[in-house]
Design a protein around this motif. Structure first.
Motif, mmCIF file in Angstrom:
data_model
loop_
_atom_site.group_PDB
_atom_site.id
_atom_site.type_symbol
_atom_site.label_atom_id
_atom_site.label_comp_id
_atom_site.label_asym_id
_atom_site.label_seq_id
_atom_site.Cartn_x
_atom_site.Cartn_y
_atom_site.Cartn_z
ATOM 1 N N GLY A 89 0.829 -1.191 0.000
ATOM 2 C CA GLY A 89 0.000 0.000 0.000
ATOM 3 C C GLY A 89 0.866 1.244 0.000
ATOM 4 O O GLY A 89 1.990 1.236 0.506
ATOM 5 N N SER A 90 0.325 2.288 -0.599
ATOM 6 C CA SER A 90 1.058 3.554 -0.647
ATOM 7 C C SER A 90 0.061 4.697 -0.707
ATOM 8 O O SER A 90 -1.150 4.482 -0.861
ATOM 9 C CB SER A 90 1.994 3.590 -1.853
ATOM 10 N N GLY A 91 0.604 5.904 -0.630
ATOM 11 C CA GLY A 91 -0.232 7.088 -0.783
ATOM 12 C C GLY A 91 -0.263 7.959 0.435
ATOM 13 O O GLY A 91 0.216 7.601 1.512
ATOM 14 N N SER A 92 -0.849 9.125 0.241
ATOM 15 C CA SER A 92 -1.002 10.090 1.318
ATOM 16 C C SER A 92 -2.034 11.137 0.915
ATOM 17 O O SER A 92 -2.406 11.213 -0.269
ATOM 18 C CB SER A 92 0.336 10.766 1.638
ATOM 19 N N GLY A 93 -2.494 11.901 1.901
ATOM 20 C CA GLY A 93 -3.445 12.977 1.617
ATOM 21 C C GLY A 93 -4.794 12.455 1.174
ATOM 22 O O GLY A 93 -5.557 11.939 1.986
ATOM 23 N N THR A 94 -5.067 12.569 -0.116
ATOM 24 C CA THR A 94 -6.359 12.123 -0.624
ATOM 25 C C THR A 94 -6.246 10.949 -1.597
ATOM 26 O O THR A 94 -7.267 10.439 -2.057
ATOM 27 C CB THR A 94 -7.101 13.267 -1.341
ATOM 28 N N ASP A 95 -5.038 10.527 -1.937
ATOM 29 C CA ASP A 95 -4.861 9.457 -2.919
ATOM 30 C C ASP A 95 -4.043 8.297 -2.376
ATOM 31 O O ASP A 95 -2.885 8.489 -1.975
ATOM 32 C CB ASP A 95 -4.197 10.011 -4.180
ATOM 33 N N PHE A 96 -4.654 7.138 -2.376
ATOM 34 C CA PHE A 96 -4.036 5.933 -1.849
ATOM 35 C C PHE A 96 -4.151 4.809 -2.869
ATOM 36 O O PHE A 96 -5.095 4.773 -3.671
ATOM 37 C CB PHE A 96 -4.702 5.524 -0.529
ATOM 38 N N THR A 97 -3.188 3.896 -2.810
ATOM 39 C CA THR A 97 -3.125 2.812 -3.794
ATOM 40 C C THR A 97 -2.805 1.494 -3.104
ATOM 41 O O THR A 97 -1.952 1.444 -2.213
ATOM 42 C CB THR A 97 -2.035 3.099 -4.850
ATOM 43 N N LEU A 98 -3.504 0.456 -3.529
ATOM 44 C CA LEU A 98 -3.161 -0.911 -3.145
ATOM 45 C C LEU A 98 -2.625 -1.592 -4.402
ATOM 46 O O LEU A 98 -3.280 -1.567 -5.448
ATOM 47 C CB LEU A 98 -4.379 -1.668 -2.627
ATOM 48 N N THR A 99 -1.460 -2.191 -4.289
ATOM 49 C CA THR A 99 -0.851 -2.890 -5.417
ATOM 50 C C THR A 99 -0.662 -4.358 -5.064
ATOM 51 O O THR A 99 -0.185 -4.680 -3.974
ATOM 52 C CB THR A 99 0.513 -2.269 -5.781
ATOM 53 N N ILE A 100 -1.067 -5.205 -5.984
ATOM 54 C CA ILE A 100 -0.783 -6.638 -5.866
ATOM 55 C C ILE A 100 0.202 -6.941 -6.983
ATOM 56 O O ILE A 100 -0.144 -6.854 -8.169
ATOM 57 C CB ILE A 100 -2.057 -7.492 -5.992
#
Lengths: 122, 107
Positions: free
Chosen positions: B65-76
């Motif tokens: 998982g990554s991101g901050s503020g208003t945008d986050f991402t889950l990567t498989i």
């Protein structure tokens, strides 16, 4: 091992109330907040609120204020969620879930009950 | 109330491929308080990621998982057959602790 075991499925008429139980084992019940989350058929997850089993303090989503009551019995490590004035759109699977912590900060809901289907139908 | 919007609604991929799931918040969320869950049919959700990027106990390192503020991402990184499921993000920065609408990862 940590387990949350919920009560069985319920069928209720509109206007009635339902009380779902969640029995915890394998950890110190009063050490972790317990949350309730519901999921209508084919829909996403909806957070309802939490209870602090140690103090009995609660925090409910505004949507459910006045209709929901979360309580606990520490002597039997069980949390309860009661929803009143049921409507057909309250038909859902209701989950209890333990909130864990990491370095004294919330770290998500790490253990979940198996879910309790509540069907509201006349 | 913080609204979480997940995209895409459905992601059609094959085993071995990379999956990138997005979660956008209507207002800034502390990265300390963003989690991802996986749910398979007929099962309760399972915690994958907390604090935006920390893997929960027992979660394979292909999940990140990554991101901050208003945008986050889950990567498989490489999809395994057991990864085909619905994924939800949740913010626990403020009450109510809202969930996103979910992303279904299908074959």
């Amino acid at each position: 091992q940590v387990q949350l075991v919920q009560s069985g499925a319920e069928v209720k008429k509109p206007g009635a109330s339902v009380k779902v139980s969640c029995k915890a084992s394998g950890y110190t019940f009063i050490g972790y907040y317990m949350h309730w989350v519901r999921q209508a058929p084919g829909q996403g997850l909806e957070w309802m609120g939490w209870i602090n089993p140690n103090s009995g303090g609660t925090n409910y989503a505004q949507k459910f204020q006045g209709r929901v009551s979360m309580t606990r019995d520490t002597s039997i490590s069980t949390a309860y969620m009661e929803l009143s004035r049921l409507r057909s759109d309250d038909t859902a699977v209701y989950y209890c879930a333990r909130e864990t912590t990491s370095s004294y900060m919330s770290a998500g809901l790490d253990y979940w009950g198996q879910g309790t289907l509540v069907t509201v139908s006349s | 109330e913080i609204v979480l919007t997940q995209s895409p609604g459905t992601l059609s991929l094959s085993p071995g491929e990379r999956a990138t799931l997005s979660c956008r918040a209507s207002q800034s969320v502390s990265s300390t308080y963003l989690a991802w869950y996986q749910q398979k049919p007929g099962q309760a959700p399972r915690l994958l990621i907390y604090g935006a990027s920390s893997r929960a106990t027992g979660i394979p390192d292909r999940f990140s998982g990554s991101g901050s503020g208003t945008d986050f991402t889950l990567t498989i990184s490489r999809l395994e057959p057991e990864d085909f499921a619905v994924y939800y993000c949740q913010q626990y920065d403020s009450s109510p602790r809202t969930f996103g609408g979910g992303t279904k990862v299908e074959i």
